[in-house]
Design an enzyme around this catalytic site. Structure first.
Site, PDB file in Angstrom:
ATOM      1  N   SER A   1       0.547  -1.375  -0.301  1.00 30.55           N
ATOM      2  CA  SER A   1       0.083   0.190   0.189  1.00 30.55           C
ATOM      3  C   SER A   1       1.347   1.059   0.223  1.00 30.55           C
ATOM      4  O   SER A   1       1.544   1.001   0.259  1.00 30.55           O
ATOM      5  CB  SER A   1      -1.023   0.328   1.161  1.00 30.55           C
ATOM      6  OG  SER A   1      -1.434   0.931   1.190  1.00 30.55           O
TER       7      SER A   1
ATOM      8  N   TYR B   1       0.177   0.026  10.601  1.00 34.03           N
ATOM      9  CA  TYR B   1      -0.778  -0.796   9.829  1.00 34.03           C
ATOM     10  C   TYR B   1       1.085  -0.733   8.160  1.00 34.03           C
ATOM     11  O   TYR B   1       1.670  -1.319   7.531  1.00 34.03           O
ATOM     12  CB  TYR B   1      -1.859  -0.184   8.775  1.00 34.03           C
ATOM     13  CG  TYR B   1      -2.063   0.146   7.884  1.00 34.03           C
ATOM     14  CD1 TYR B   1      -2.529  -1.425   6.856  1.00 34.03           C
ATOM     15  CD2 TYR B   1      -1.689   1.062   6.483  1.00 34.03           C
ATOM     16  CE1 TYR B   1      -3.288  -1.558   5.589  1.00 34.03           C
ATOM     17  CE2 TYR B   1      -2.051   0.732   5.163  1.00 34.03           C
ATOM     18  CZ  TYR B   1      -3.067  -0.726   4.380  1.00 34.03           C
ATOM     19  OH  TYR B   1      -3.606  -0.484   3.585  1.00 34.03           O
TER      20      TYR B   1
END
Length: 336
Positions: A165, A190
């Site tokens: 990501s 994350y």
């Protein structure tokens, strides 16, 4: 010196001819995957489902790993050449069982898409005490990929695609505290896990390229309903420019806001495009190799999508990639 700067030369766009708006079917046009065996983790929902559908339409046989095989079966009823096997990336025993079953089937594995993942939210730890995003998004896939190595080698030309990501820009690896024993922040955790996805691809490619196994990390973009944590409110999504005033998702691929079929395209591109045959260990975005960003301060989350054009240097640093491989091996060692 040359070895330490390899990532600087690899992160150069190919000029693939595809764009941020290209779909998975478009990047597969003209590619016949008949006889190709694929594993997609979480291949029954969101980006994984779109990836499974597209690869199946091109002729591949796909094995989907899912924590809930019954739910997966209901999502995949109209997909041809697909089978489902239980896989819980937080459970080392489940991971070993999945890999052992696949290897015992004597099928070569041509494509492994490490797609499943979790994002943000409150602190959750697994049975080992490991922070769940790092454990799921990275360690589970690290264990799975190593377990599938015999099948990958048997393909005599395989690709491993890690779905990362743009959120990797939020955090490097927290070498002194990867499990957030102090000062937990969900999005930093994350970001660390997504950096780990990239570093894993870099080191995998270095170690296994001579066996014909190449590694890639991809940023799919933001697809509403597939890539965002359920803890993010609609008001926050509006503030980030992801929802309009009526609560509908905004589709603007140039700002990384994509349909699921567009968002799945870069995973499919990395898994199949012939122009990547001789290059690996790279981070891709919008169906091409992404450029290397200048070093930047950490990206704030919560105001707008992360739109830096390429990959952060910390995520493709070869020394960090080797260090992470060694750390990951140690973290799994007591369980093996």
């Amino acid at each position: 010196m040359a070895q330490n700067t390899t990532h600087l030369t690899r992160q150069r766009p190919l000029g693939s001819g595809f764009t941020a708006a290209s779909t998975a079917d478009e990047v597969l046009r003209g590619i016949d995957l008949s006889g190709t065996n694929v594993v997609v983790t979480g291949g029954h929902v969101g980006l994984g489902l779109e990836t499974t559908r597209a690869l199946s339409r091109a002729g591949a046989s796909v094995t989907v790993g899912s924590r809930d095989p019954d739910r997966a079966a209901s999502s995949l009823t109209c997909v041809e050449r697909v089978e489902i096997a239980r896989l819980d990336l937080l459970d080392p025993t489940s991971i070993d069982a999945f890999a052992t079953r696949y290897v015992a089937s004597d099928r070569p594995l041509h494509i492994l898409v490490n797609n499943a993942g979790v994002m943000g939210g409150d602190l959750v730890r697994d049975a080992r005490g490991y922070e769940s995003q790092f454990a799921t998004n990275h360690l589970g896939h690290f264990q799975l990929t190593r377990g599938l190595l015999p099948a990958l080698r048997a393909a005599h030309g395989a690709r491993v695609v890690n779905v990362s990501s743009g959120g990797h820009q939020l955090s490097d690896i927290r070498w002194d505290d990867p499990h957030f024993t102090t000062g937990y922040e969900g999005m930093l955790a994350y970001g660390q896990s997504k950096t780990a996805n990239v570093l894993f691809a870099v080191e995998l490619d270095r170690r296994w390229a001579d066996d014909g196994i190449r590694g890639y990390a991809v940023h799919p973009g933001i697809a509403f309903g597939t890539a965002l944590g359920p803890w993010i409110t609609d008001d926050e999504l509006r503030a980030m420019g992801i929802l309009d005033d009526a609560g509908q998702p905004i589709i603007d691929p140039d700002r990384e806001l994509k349909t699921p079929h567009q968002a799945a395209s870069t995973s499919v591109f990395a898994a199949t495009n012939p122009r990547l045959a001789d290059v690996g260990g790279v981070y891709l975005k919008d169906n091409d190799i992404a450029p290397l960003n200048d070093p930047t301060p950490p990206v704030a989350f919560g105001t707008e999508p992360i739109t830096l054009p390429g990959v952060a240097p910390h995520a493709v640093d070869p020394a960090s990639a080797r260090r992470l491989w060694d750390l990951s091996t140690r973290l799994l060692q007591p369980l093996r």
